[in-house]
Design a protein around this motif. Structure first.
Motif, PDB file in Angstrom:
ATOM      1  N   ARG A  27       0.648  -1.572  -0.590  1.00 48.58           N
ATOM      2  CA  ARG A  27      -0.203   0.205   0.235  1.00 48.58           C
ATOM      3  C   ARG A  27       1.005   1.198   0.404  1.00 48.58           C
ATOM      4  NH1 ARG A  27      -4.976  -0.677   0.328  1.00 48.58           N
ATOM      5  NH2 ARG A  27      -6.391  -2.879   1.057  1.00 48.58           N
ATOM      6  N   VAL A  28       1.810   0.782   0.453  1.00 51.12           N
ATOM      7  CA  VAL A  28       3.079   1.766   0.507  1.00 51.12           C
ATOM      8  C   VAL A  28       3.797   2.108  -0.719  1.00 51.12           C
ATOM      9  CG1 VAL A  28       5.751   3.437   1.365  1.00 51.12           C
ATOM     10  CG2 VAL A  28       3.839   2.133   3.245  1.00 51.12           C
ATOM     11  N   VAL A  29       3.726   0.913  -1.113  1.00 50.63           N
ATOM     12  CA  VAL A  29       4.597   1.124  -2.574  1.00 50.63           C
ATOM     13  C   VAL A  29       3.390   2.028  -3.689  1.00 50.63           C
ATOM     14  CG1 VAL A  29       5.282   0.292  -4.675  1.00 50.63           C
ATOM     15  CG2 VAL A  29       6.242  -0.493  -2.058  1.00 50.63           C
ATOM     16  N   ASN A  30       2.260   1.033  -3.829  1.00 55.93           N
ATOM     17  CA  ASN A  30       0.735   1.920  -4.461  1.00 55.93           C
ATOM     18  C   ASN A  30       0.953   3.169  -4.608  1.00 55.93           C
ATOM     19  OD1 ASN A  30      -0.990   1.807  -6.621  1.00 55.93           O
ATOM     20  ND2 ASN A  30      -2.715   2.138  -4.874  1.00 55.93           N
ATOM     21  N   ALA A  31       1.551   3.654  -2.915  1.00 59.10           N
ATOM     22  CA  ALA A  31       0.616   5.467  -2.700  1.00 59.10           C
ATOM     23  C   ALA A  31       1.361   6.326  -3.521  1.00 59.10           C
ATOM     24  CB  ALA A  31       0.668   5.492  -1.420  1.00 59.10           C
ATOM     25  N   ALA A  32       3.295   5.788  -3.411  1.00 56.35           N
ATOM     26  CA  ALA A  32       4.310   6.648  -3.690  1.00 56.35           C
ATOM     27  C   ALA A  32       3.874   6.625  -4.540  1.00 56.35           C
ATOM     28  CB  ALA A  32       5.721   5.865  -3.564  1.00 56.35           C
ATOM     29  N   VAL A  33       3.626   5.599  -5.712  1.00 53.24           N
ATOM     30  CA  VAL A  33       3.678   5.513  -7.208  1.00 53.24           C
ATOM     31  C   VAL A  33       3.063   6.443  -8.093  1.00 53.24           C
ATOM     32  CG1 VAL A  33       2.774   3.676  -9.044  1.00 53.24           C
ATOM     33  CG2 VAL A  33       4.795   2.876  -7.465  1.00 53.24           C
ATOM     34  N   ASN A  34       1.386   6.084  -7.142  1.00 54.09           N
ATOM     35  CA  ASN A  34       0.276   7.266  -7.781  1.00 54.09           C
ATOM     36  C   ASN A  34       0.460   8.748  -7.057  1.00 54.09           C
ATOM     37  OD1 ASN A  34      -0.979   5.033  -8.376  1.00 54.09           O
ATOM     38  ND2 ASN A  34      -2.256   4.897  -6.884  1.00 54.09           N
ATOM     39  N   GLN A  35       1.817   9.069  -7.215  1.00 52.79           N
ATOM     40  CA  GLN A  35       1.976  10.760  -6.201  1.00 52.79           C
ATOM     41  C   GLN A  35       3.314  10.635  -6.777  1.00 52.79           C
ATOM     42  OE1 GLN A  35       2.132  10.460  -1.776  1.00 52.79           O
ATOM     43  NE2 GLN A  35       0.227  10.285  -1.558  1.00 52.79           N
ATOM     44  N   THR A  36       3.854  10.000  -7.892  1.00 54.56           N
ATOM     45  CA  THR A  36       5.134  10.483  -7.838  1.00 54.56           C
ATOM     46  C   THR A  36       5.029  10.735  -9.817  1.00 54.56           C
ATOM     47  OG1 THR A  36       6.300   8.244  -7.681  1.00 54.56           O
ATOM     48  CG2 THR A  36       7.317   9.129  -9.625  1.00 54.56           C
ATOM     49  N   ASN A  37       5.336  12.380  -9.853  1.00 54.51           N
ATOM     50  CA  ASN A  37       5.424  13.178 -10.609  1.00 54.51           C
ATOM     51  C   ASN A  37       6.538  12.899 -11.678  1.00 54.51           C
ATOM     52  OD1 ASN A  37       5.552  15.298 -12.575  1.00 54.51           O
ATOM     53  ND2 ASN A  37       5.857  16.782 -11.338  1.00 54.51           N
TER      54      ASN A  37
END
Length: 55
Positions: A27-37
Motif C-alpha cells: 500500500r505504501v509502494v502503491n501510494a508512492a507510485v500514484n504520487q510520483t510526478n
C-alpha cells in the motif's frame, strides 16, 4: 510518454482491497507510485518505445 497506470486496470473476480492488509508495504509502494510526478522522467527518457494508441 507513459501509459497511465491505475489499480483498477485489472479485471479479476476478487477484490484486492479486501485481501491486502491496510498495514502491508504494498500500500505504501502503491501510494508512492500514484504520487510520483512522471514529468521528472521526461528529460531522462529519449522517447520512442511502444505507441500508446497501439492497444
Amino acid at each position: 510518454m507513459y501509459i497511465q497506470y491505475t489499480m483498477d486496470q485489472l479485471c479479476l473476480l476478487l477484490d484486492l482491497e479486501e485481501d491486502i492488509l491496510q498495514s502491508h508495504v504494498v500500500r505504501v509502494v502503491n501510494a508512492a507510485v500514484n504520487q510520483t510526478n512522471v514529468s521528472i522522467f521526461a528529460s531522462a527518457h529519449p522517447g520512442g518505445g511502444r505507441d500508446q494508441d497501439a492497444y
